[in-house]
Scaffold this motif. Sequence first.
Motif, short mmCIF file in Angstrom:
data_model
loop_
_atom_site.label_atom_id
_atom_site.label_comp_id
_atom_site.label_asym_id
_atom_site.label_seq_id
_atom_site.Cartn_x
_atom_site.Cartn_y
_atom_site.Cartn_z
N LYS A 188 1.11 -1.21 0.09
CA LYS A 188 0.04 0.08 -0.08
C LYS A 188 0.79 1.33 -0.01
O LYS A 188 0.45 2.21 -0.60
CB LYS A 188 -0.92 -0.13 1.36
N LYS A 189 2.15 1.09 0.44
CA LYS A 189 2.73 2.35 0.82
C LYS A 189 4.10 2.38 -0.41
O LYS A 189 4.97 3.09 0.02
CB LYS A 189 3.41 2.49 2.14
N LEU A 190 4.20 1.48 -1.11
CA LEU A 190 5.44 1.20 -2.01
C LEU A 190 5.69 2.57 -2.64
O LEU A 190 6.79 2.77 -3.01
CB LEU A 190 5.16 0.17 -2.88
N ASP A 191 4.54 3.21 -3.17
CA ASP A 191 4.95 4.35 -3.77
C ASP A 191 5.67 5.59 -3.11
O ASP A 191 6.15 6.48 -3.58
CB ASP A 191 3.62 4.96 -4.63
N SER A 192 5.51 5.51 -1.75
CA SER A 192 6.26 6.45 -0.87
C SER A 192 7.54 6.07 -0.59
O SER A 192 8.26 6.87 0.00
CB SER A 192 5.41 6.49 0.48
N LEU A 193 8.08 5.05 -0.97
CA LEU A 193 9.47 4.93 -0.87
C LEU A 193 10.22 5.42 -1.70
O LEU A 193 10.20 5.39 -3.08
CB LEU A 193 9.89 3.18 -0.99
N GLU A 194 11.19 6.33 -1.38
CA GLU A 194 12.19 7.39 -2.08
C GLU A 194 13.20 6.45 -2.62
O GLU A 194 13.90 6.75 -3.80
CB GLU A 194 12.64 8.43 -1.27
N GLU A 195 13.92 5.60 -1.84
CA GLU A 195 15.21 4.84 -2.53
C GLU A 195 14.93 3.44 -2.26
O GLU A 195 14.91 2.81 -1.54
CB GLU A 195 16.24 5.10 -1.66
N MET A 196 14.78 2.70 -3.60
CA MET A 196 14.50 1.37 -3.96
C MET A 196 15.75 0.59 -3.20
O MET A 196 15.45 -0.42 -2.70
CB MET A 196 14.39 0.85 -5.35
N GLU A 197 16.88 0.94 -3.33
CA GLU A 197 17.95 0.16 -2.85
C GLU A 197 17.90 0.08 -1.07
O GLU A 197 18.42 -0.96 -0.76
CB GLU A 197 19.54 0.58 -3.26
N TRP A 215 13.80 -1.00 4.82
CA TRP A 215 12.29 -0.69 4.93
C TRP A 215 11.46 -1.72 5.65
O TRP A 215 10.57 -1.45 6.32
CB TRP A 215 11.85 0.24 3.66
N LEU A 216 11.50 -2.91 4.83
CA LEU A 216 10.67 -3.75 5.13
C LEU A 216 10.62 -4.36 6.67
O LEU A 216 9.83 -4.73 7.21
CB LEU A 216 10.87 -4.89 4.09
N CYS A 217 12.02 -4.42 6.95
CA CYS A 217 12.30 -4.73 8.42
C CYS A 217 11.71 -3.74 9.39
O CYS A 217 11.27 -4.41 10.43
CB CYS A 217 13.87 -5.09 8.48
N VAL A 218 11.78 -2.68 9.06
CA VAL A 218 11.34 -1.76 9.96
C VAL A 218 9.72 -1.86 10.10
O VAL A 218 9.05 -1.76 11.28
CB VAL A 218 11.58 -0.18 9.45
#
Length: 168
Positions: free
Chosen positions: A41-50, A55-58
């Motif tokens: 749902k929030k994938l578009d808010s991720l600025e740096e894909m690397e 991000w997933l762990c958080v």
Amino acid sequence: MEFTNLYKHFYEKVFHVSLTIIRDRQLAEDNVQETFLKAYKKLDSLEEMEKVGAWLCVIATRTAIDFVRRERKNKGYPVELDILDFLGLEATQNVEAEVEVTFLKELLSEKMEDFPLEDKKLLVLKMERGYKEREIAKALQMNPATVKSKIHRARRKLKERMAVELSA
């Protein structure tokens, strides 16, 4: 990166984070699913894909912590936290475990036969009855530091004897 690939690539890592916090495999699986749903749902808010793994762990960590808090608040603890303690107390019908415990107690008693009576008392109060050192000191009217050092020496002596017995 396509979301399906993201899921396959980071599933193990997210599961490990969830399991570490929740300590129940099925509930950790649920947490993984919820984590990936939130991430989708929030994938578009991720600025740096690397940084997607971190991000997933958080997300997994926060979701798991929220779950544990919610369960505690509702008095429905995850199995690992309280129920296993209760089961351990009730599961005295395991004959093999009882035999092993009895054997170990006999072995310990045998190894402590020539210990001074005071050392035996201290070890029994500490190891079998689970008293704290200050409680033992109060009950036996001794200095807490003395109790601590005597228990330490007696345990070390017992440990040395047990090491000889178990290595033979």
